[in-house]
Design a protein around this motif. Structure first.
Motif, PDB file in Angstrom:
ATOM      1  N   VAL A   1       0.831  -1.209   0.000  1.00 47.13           N
ATOM      2  CA  VAL A   1       0.000   0.000   0.000  1.00 47.13           C
ATOM      3  C   VAL A   1       0.863   1.256   0.000  1.00 47.13           C
ATOM      4  CG1 VAL A   1      -1.621   1.342   1.400  1.00 47.13           C
ATOM      5  CG2 VAL A   1      -1.943  -1.123   1.113  1.00 47.13           C
ATOM      6  N   PHE A   2       1.943   1.241   0.766  1.00 48.02           N
ATOM      7  CA  PHE A   2       2.751   2.455   0.887  1.00 48.02           C
ATOM      8  C   PHE A   2       3.986   2.430  -0.017  1.00 48.02           C
ATOM      9  CE2 PHE A   2       0.231   2.402   4.719  1.00 48.02           C
ATOM     10  CZ  PHE A   2      -0.225   3.708   4.752  1.00 48.02           C
TER      11      PHE A   2
ATOM     12  N   GLY B   1       7.550   3.229  -5.840  1.00 48.04           N
ATOM     13  CA  GLY B   1       8.996   3.333  -5.724  1.00 48.04           C
ATOM     14  C   GLY B   1       9.484   4.768  -5.801  1.00 48.04           C
ATOM     15  N   SER B   2       8.609   5.710  -5.433  1.00 50.17           N
ATOM     16  CA  SER B   2       9.006   7.112  -5.483  1.00 50.17           C
ATOM     17  C   SER B   2      10.002   7.426  -4.373  1.00 50.17           C
ATOM     18  CB  SER B   2       7.775   8.002  -5.335  1.00 50.17           C
ATOM     19  OG  SER B   2       7.387   8.004  -3.978  1.00 50.17           O
TER      20      SER B   2
ATOM     21  N   SER C   1      10.167  -1.335  -0.633  1.00 48.18           N
ATOM     22  CA  SER C   1       9.400  -2.375  -1.303  1.00 48.18           C
ATOM     23  C   SER C   1       9.019  -3.476  -0.311  1.00 48.18           C
ATOM     24  CB  SER C   1      10.244  -2.979  -2.420  1.00 48.18           C
ATOM     25  OG  SER C   1      11.257  -3.771  -1.826  1.00 48.18           O
ATOM     26  N   PRO C   2       7.997  -4.236  -0.672  1.00 46.54           N
ATOM     27  CA  PRO C   2       7.615  -5.365   0.190  1.00 46.54           C
ATOM     28  C   PRO C   2       8.798  -6.297   0.434  1.00 46.54           C
ATOM     29  CG  PRO C   2       5.953  -5.008  -1.490  1.00 46.54           C
ATOM     30  CD  PRO C   2       7.071  -4.065  -1.799  1.00 46.54           C
ATOM     31  N   LEU C   3       9.588  -6.537  -0.582  1.00 48.09           N
ATOM     32  CA  LEU C   3      10.711  -7.460  -0.398  1.00 48.09           C
ATOM     33  C   LEU C   3      11.709  -6.905   0.598  1.00 48.09           C
ATOM     34  CD1 LEU C   3      11.417  -8.895  -3.944  1.00 48.09           C
ATOM     35  CD2 LEU C   3      10.646 -10.096  -1.883  1.00 48.09           C
ATOM     36  N   LEU C   4      11.919  -5.603   0.519  1.00 47.14           N
ATOM     37  CA  LEU C   4      12.820  -4.984   1.472  1.00 47.14           C
ATOM     38  C   LEU C   4      12.323  -5.231   2.895  1.00 47.14           C
ATOM     39  CD1 LEU C   4      15.202  -2.915   1.979  1.00 47.14           C
ATOM     40  CD2 LEU C   4      13.364  -1.256   2.264  1.00 47.14           C
ATOM     41  N   HIS C   5      11.021  -5.030   3.091  1.00 45.12           N
ATOM     42  CA  HIS C   5      10.493  -5.192   4.438  1.00 45.12           C
ATOM     43  C   HIS C   5      10.534  -6.643   4.895  1.00 45.12           C
ATOM     44  CE1 HIS C   5       9.298  -1.227   5.658  1.00 45.12           C
ATOM     45  NE2 HIS C   5       8.946  -0.976   4.401  1.00 45.12           N
TER      46      HIS C   5
END
Ligand code: SF4
Ligand code: SF4
Ligand code: SF4
Ligand code: SF4
Lengths: 350, 202, 726
Positions: A246-247, A251-252, A258-262
């Protein structure tokens, strides 16, 4: 010859608390290996210091409380607590950090509440938070993966860092989560290209992604052995993913990552499979565990995105520990033969 | 005039909140009031109704009244510690050990009349507070076991001493295993029996 | 009573709910062929069934003594029909059911009744219960049996009566009288009959072997059961899929009938009645309800066979198939064993190795109980005798703290939260325990089985259940006692009031009479009357004097006094001579003697006074006697003031309790002795009086006195003992 007189059941699955704890400890091995490979032997020193202190503390308390020391040490719960705390601490921190952390975990969070099974909060996380609040500087300096700084500290340096007064600043860099959080101006794609932390790795930062992957593996092992249920971890990971989608903001430069980062950065996997699954301080029923996990996921994202702390798992878990009894109260399973589940506080209905 | 509005806004808000919550509390107090028995009833409901008088009152209800008026709660031997704890819970005071002055906790007993020796004097019938003895003048008497509270009051009046207090036996159907002892989790000072009053053993 | 009513109204409410449920169920059932459901939780303990299925069902030599408990079922204990020394035949009824929920008991073999007394029975408490012991004569001679031919055309009640008469009780474990279960009253209509061949407990294979070898008899029994239940729509025979041979045999036997043999995956405790019902029908037995509430009756395969034999052969339930298993035995198999056979005999016949034995479990390892006394017999519910070695079922390790891992909740078939129950059971928080539905626990043991901390959870629950039940009972009893006490108080008050009213009335009448007399005092009639009354009074006085003239009394009193004085003197001398150790009892005796002396003196004084009084003129006497009524009245009022004899007794108890306070044992003893002495004296006085008056109770008084004296001696001895110990 006198025969035994005991009540049923006479058979037992053979499972024991000690075995459970040892398997949990074993399940951390892949993650720890990854950490050691990328961040060097400091990780192991942390773990060793934590374990030694925790066991000594536990033994001392048992002695003071006049209980059989061996019997209680052999449930290995202190070992697991110390292990998790050691993993969570930044490598190469001064020696008194793990020591103070373990002491507060065992004394403050566990034994003061009555020992194993009685602690309302996750001891490892209490230890971590105590340290984070008391020594923010030491606790937020993470060394960079070996590749970025031409090798992690050598053995001599390691001891100088931990026991001497050598400054670790030469080895530290911002963690992936910090990089993204402090980013104000670049779009994520660019950031990934610019930052060595990202362009040397693939998805969530060099070293971090491998460590998280290791803990994920360990978690799957625990699931496979039926030592934990899927509810809490899955709920946490799903919530975290959903919120980061959602947030993501395409990628601004204002994106929260990103979800993967989290999913693969910070302590996400360690938290999901080793911390929120802690049975003592978590929820009891499966429904409760779903809520508990989702709550942790939500809080982790909120703190990561808008909070002031580098990672959020510890705070999120402790906050949800507060809520656990409340959740339990509203998620009693429906008993066989009863029309509906009811709240534990509805005493009158009986 | 500036400061006036600066002060008045929070004051208004706080005042408003106070009013709203006050009203809410008041409403809740009326709406959800717990209709409780008068305290004497509640106390009496907890007493064992043995009617033995060991507490120094002629029956349980008078003792309940006395407790409501502030008498110590630890004077009922038939109820024992369990009753004291319940009373303490109800009255929100600290439970105290049983006052040995009024007797000690004993196993449950019932009266038994050795019928061959009973001469039918009806003295025990007059003494029994719960009418648990049946019989008529010059007829053999007997105790209704289910009704006997084990209060002991019929033993003394019997002229031929044919009433015994026998311990109530547990039947096979009523039997149950003991609560497991807490094993190694316990240390010496945790053991419940040490809390009981063992002055008599000293 | 109120409980029954409550239950009924609750069951009515439930019936409405259930009827609805069944209707919707039926609609679904027609479209869907027997879907197997799963139930929550459950565990998979090692099955250990192969050990005992290697051999066909065998038998063992008849034991020398058969011990037949009078209560092998749930419900009232049967009442013996035989006496010591009676010869009984095999199958003869030796005890009759007591009440509706009860079962008669039959002789398992022919022989002689040698004992009817409490003996060890298979029960976890290890307590004894009434049994009939039969010394077998080895002839194994049957009594005449009366089968119920053509049951299909008989009245259902006749068939039920036959089943009841044959003493058939549920053979799965609980032992509920079958005839009662087949006669559901006031529930919903029965649309499903479930035959339980699940046998989910590890080790036990009795039902498995029974189905393999006697499938046709079982099916015959099912036919009878279905007939008795008015041919329910569905008859399901549920068998776990780990018994392929049994399934095969049952399917074959059921060919051509409308009975379904349903198999489902093995999981403990699918054989539990509630779980089996859920598996086969998806219905849940309502909380505090019975299967009949959801239109279901459940019977064990063994019971079905017993019903078949009872109805078609007239054979009562006198033997059963029992699994004898465990590594401490040389031979493990199933046997058809007469009820009452001592377990020791069974084990010995199977080569019991006492060295490896550590416990004997009756039933399976999950729900069975241990016994210590091996002379306990096989009963109707004994489906397995398990003699495991130490390695096989090791002793449980000490319990650790609960880590709230939730494994127990995962395993619980009743969807309870065992860890919470454990918590509250430890704290004895009865309210919370009930809020967490403790009473829905079926004690299956799945939670303890999986608990990594080895907490004996089920034992906590059993103890807590017992506690709560006891508390309920006590509460009930206390309420009853209160009621009775209050009623009695009312009654006494009323009696008192009546007495008071009468007294007033009498007083008034007397007053009026007096006034009247005063008015007419001078009339001749009054004069005459007065004279007459004087004469009567004189006569009365004479009679009284004759009974025991004051002189005589005086003399007797003096005699007593002298002898008492002598006694005291003697005692004192003895005491002076006695050694230290013997002193206390002697002192006590002396004290008694002194008391007697005092009493004698009092009596003497009394007698003297009476003698003096006897010298008075008859007129004075009359005055005295006329004063008497008012005295009695006063006495009455006094009694009224203390409200009742109970009041007085309470006063006494109060005083005694107060006096007992802070006394050491010796003092207590001394006090008891004193009290006893007083009672002895009282008894003596009573006895003398009774002798004088020729009371019919004299004999009783004498024995009472003797007894009391005996007691006194005992106490004195005790005292002297403790005295010498000091
Ligand atoms: S001592 Fe207890 S049981 Fe006896 S009368 Fe007093 S309150 Fe009732
Ligand atoms: S029978 Fe005796 S002991 Fe029992 S209640 Fe009556 S007086 Fe008390
Ligand atoms: S299985 Fe045992 S340790 Fe785990 S929650 Fe249940 S009672 Fe506690
Ligand atoms: S014993 Fe009771 S609490 Fe434990 S699993 Fe069975 S039903 Fe559940």
């Amino acid at each position: 010859m006198s025969l035994m007189r005991i009540t049923s059941p006479h058979a037992h699955s053979g499972q024991s608390t000690a075995k459970v704890m040892l398997q949990v400890a074993a399940a951390t091995v892949p993650g720890v290996l990854a950490l050691v490979v990328f961040f060097g032997p400091g990780v192991l020193v942390n773990i060793a210091l934590c374990v030694a202190t925790a066991l000594a503390c536990e033994a001392a308390v048992m002695k003071l409380r006049d209980r059989p020391v061996g019997f209680y040490l052999k449930d290995y719960s202190a070992l697991v607590t110390a292990l998790l705390l050691g993993i969570a601490l930044p490598p190469y921190c001064p020696w008194w950090i793990p020591v103070i952390g373990s002491v507060s975990a065992i004394l403050l969070a566990k034994q003061l509440y009555g020992g194993m099974g009685y602690n309302p909060f996750n001891p490892a996380m209490v230890g971590y938070v105590v340290l984070l609040i008391s020594f923010p500087v030491e606790m937020t300096r993470w060394v960079a993966p070996a590749e970025l700084i031409q090798g992690t500290p050598a053995l001599g340096e390691t001891f100088a860092l931990i026991f001497g007064n050598m400054n670790v600043d030469g080895f530290t860099r911002a963690t992936p989560l910090e990089i993204v959080r402090h980013n104000q101006s670049t779009i994520l794609a660019q950031l990934y290209e610019m930052e060595p932390m990202f362009n040397k790795g693939s998805i969530a930062g060099l070293g971090w992604e491998m460590a998280n992957f290791g803990f994920l593996l360990g978690g799957l092992f625990l699931l496979f052995r039926r030592l934990i249920t899927w509810h809490a971890p899955v709920a946490m990971l799903v919530t975290l993913t959903a919120l980061s989608v959602v947030f993501y903001d395409g990628g601004s430069s204002l994106s929260e990552g990103s979800p993967l980062l989290h999913l693969f950065s910070g302590a996400t996997m360690l938290g999901a499979f080793f911390i929120v699954t802690d049975p003592v301080s978590g929820c009891t029923s499966n429904k409760g565990r779903l809520i508990f996990g989702a709550g942790v996921g939500l809080l982790v994202f909120v703190i990561r995105a808008w909070g002031a702390y580098p990672d959020a798992v510890a705070f999120a878990v402790l906050l949800m520990n507060f809520a656990a009894p409340f959740i339990d109260n509203y998620t009693l399973p429906r008993t066989y033969g009863h029309k509906a589940a009811r709240k534990a506080t509805d005493l009158e209905e009986q | 005039m500036e400061w006036l509005s600066e002060v008045s806004t929070p004051l208004l808000i706080l005042g408003g909140m106070a009013l709203v919550f006050g009203a809410l509390l008041g409403f809740a107090a009326v709406r959800f009031r717990v209709e409780g028995d008068p305290i004497v009833e509640q106390i009496d409901a907890l007493l064992p109704q043995t009617q033995c008088g060991q507490c120094g009152h002629p029956g349980c209800r008078p003792y309940a009244e006395a407790i409501a008026n502030g008498e110590a709660i630890n004077r009922c031997p038939p109820g024992g510690q369990a009753t004291i704890n319940e009373l303490a819970n109800l009255l929100d005071v600290e439970p105290t050990p049983l006052d040995a002055e009024h007797g000690i906790e004993d196993v449950k007993k019932v009266a038994f009349i050795r019928e061959a020796e009973c001469i039918g004097c009806t003295k025990c019938i007059q003494a029994c507070p719960v009418d648990a003895i049946v019989g008529a003048a010059k007829q053999m008497h007997t105790v209704i076991v289910d009704e006997c509270t084990g209060c002991d009051l019929c033993v003394e009046p019997c002229p031929v001493d044919c009433i015994d207090m026998v311990p109530l036996e547990t039947s096979l159907q009523e039997w149950r295993p003991n609560k497991p002892s807490d094993g190694v989790q316990l240390i010496a000072s945790d053991r419940p029996e040490l809390h009981t009053d063992d002055r008599s053993a000293a | 009573m109120s409980q029954v009513n409550e239950r009924q109204s609750a069951s009515e409410r439930r019936a409405a709910r259930e009827a609805h449920l069944i209707a919707s169920e039926k609609a679904r059932d027609l479209s869907r062929e027997l879907k197997i459901n799963d139930f929550h939780g459950g565990v998979h303990p090692p099955e250990n069934k192969h050990q005992s299925t290697g051999e066909p069902i065998g038998s063992i030599p008849l034991a020398e003594d058969l011990i037949v408990p009078l209560n092998q079922h749930i419900g009232g204990t049967a009442i013996p029909l035989v006496k010591l020394g009676d010869m009984v035949l095999k199958g003869q009824k030796i005890a009759e059911a007591d009440g509706l929920v009860s079962c008669p008991v039959h002789a398992p073999s022919s022989g002689k009744v040698v004992a009817i007394e409490p003996m060890a029975v298979p029960h976890p408490s290890g307590m004894v219960a009434d049994c009939i012991q039969i010394r077998t004569d080895g002839r194994d001679e049957w009594c005449a049996l009366t089968p119920l031919a053509d049951y299909a055309n008989r009245d259902i009640d006749d068939v039920l009566e036959k089943i009841r008469d044959c003493g058939i009780a549920g053979m799965g474990g609980a032992g509920f009288p079958t005839a009662v279960k087949l006669n559901p009253r006031g529930g919903a209509e029965i649309d499903t009959l479930i035959i339980n061949g699940t046998e989910c407990e590890p080790y036990i294979t009795a039902d498995d072997m029974l189905m393999r070898e006697h499938a046709s008899e079982i099916i015959g029994g099912v036919e009878i059961l279905a007939h008795l239940l008015d041919q329910p729509e569905r008859v399901l025979i549920g068998i776990e899929d780990n018994k392929p041979e049994a399934i095969e045999a049952m399917k074959k036997a059921a060919e051509g009938t409308r009975f379904h043999v349903v198999t489902f995956p093995t999981k403990y405790p699918s054989g539990g009645e509630k779980q089996l019902i859920e598996i086969l029908t998806g219905r849940e037995v309502p909380n505090e309800g019975l299967p009949a509430n959801v239109g279901i009756v459940c019977q064990n395969v063994g019971t079905a066979r017993a019903v078949f034999r009872a109805v078609t052969l007239g054979e009562p339930l006198i033997s059963r198939i029992t699994t004898v298993v465990g590594e401490s035995l040389q031979r493990q198999r199933n046997i058809d064993v007469p009820l009452g056979t001592p377990i020791r005999h069974v084990l010995e016949q199977h080569g019991l190795d006492r060295k490896t034995l550590q416990r004997i479990i009756i039933g399976g390892p999950m729900m069975g109980y241990t016994i210590e006394d091996l002379s306990a017999p096989v009963v109707k519910t004994t489906n397995c005798i398990l003699a495991p070695s130490k390695q096989e079922l090791p002793a449980p390790p000490p319990a650790q703290a609960c880590i709230r891992c939730g494994l127990c909740a995962e395993a619980c078939p009743a969807s309870l939260l065992p860890q919470q129950l454990y918590w509250y059971a430890r704290a004895e928080d009865r309210e919370k325990l009930q809020a967490y539905n403790l009473f829905d626990c079926i004690e299956c043991g799945a939670c303890s089985y999986v608990c990594p901390s080895s907490i004996p959870l089920v034992q906590y629950y059993r103890a807590a259940k017992g506690d709560i039940r006891e508390a309920r009972q006590e509460k009930e009893k206390a309420d009853r006692a209160r009621e009775r006490f209050e009623y009695r108080k009312l009654r006494l008050e009323k009696a008192e009031q009546e007495k008071e009213a009468k007294r007033l009335a009498r007083k008034k009448a007397a007053e009026e009479a007096r006034k009247k007399r005063e008015q007419e005092a001078n009339s001749p009639e009054a004069q005459a009357a007065k004279q007459e009354s004087d004469v009567v009074a004189a006569a009365l006085a004479r009679v009284k004097a004759k009974q025991a003239t004051p002189e005589q009394q005086l003399a007797r009193a003096q005699r007593t006094l002298t002898s008492a004085e002598h006694r005291v003197e003697r005692m004192q001398k003895k005491l002076a001579d006695a050694e230290e150790a013997q002193k206390p009892p002697l002192e006590a005796q002396l004290k008694t003697a002194e008391l007697k002396l005092q009493e004698a003196r009092d009596r003497l004084a009394e007698a003297e006074k009476q003698a003096a009084a006897a010298d008075k003129t008859p007129e004075q006497k009359t005055v005295e006697s006329s004063a008497e009524p008012s005295i009695t009245e006063d006495k009455l009022t006094v009694a009224g003031a203390s409200s009742s004899a109970a009041g007085a007794a309470i006063e006494r108890a109060k005083a005694a309790a107060a006096a007992r306070a802070s006394m050491n044992p010796e003092e207590k003893l001394a006090q008891e002795i004193d009290a006893l002495k007083k009672r002895v004296e009282k008894a003596e006085a009573r006895l003398t009086k009774a002798r004088n008056e020729d009371d019919p109770n004299t004999g009783a008084f004498e024995t009472a006195l003797e007894k009391m004296q005996g007691k006194l001696q005992e106490k004195l001895a005790q005292q002297s003992q403790s005295g010498s110990q000091d």
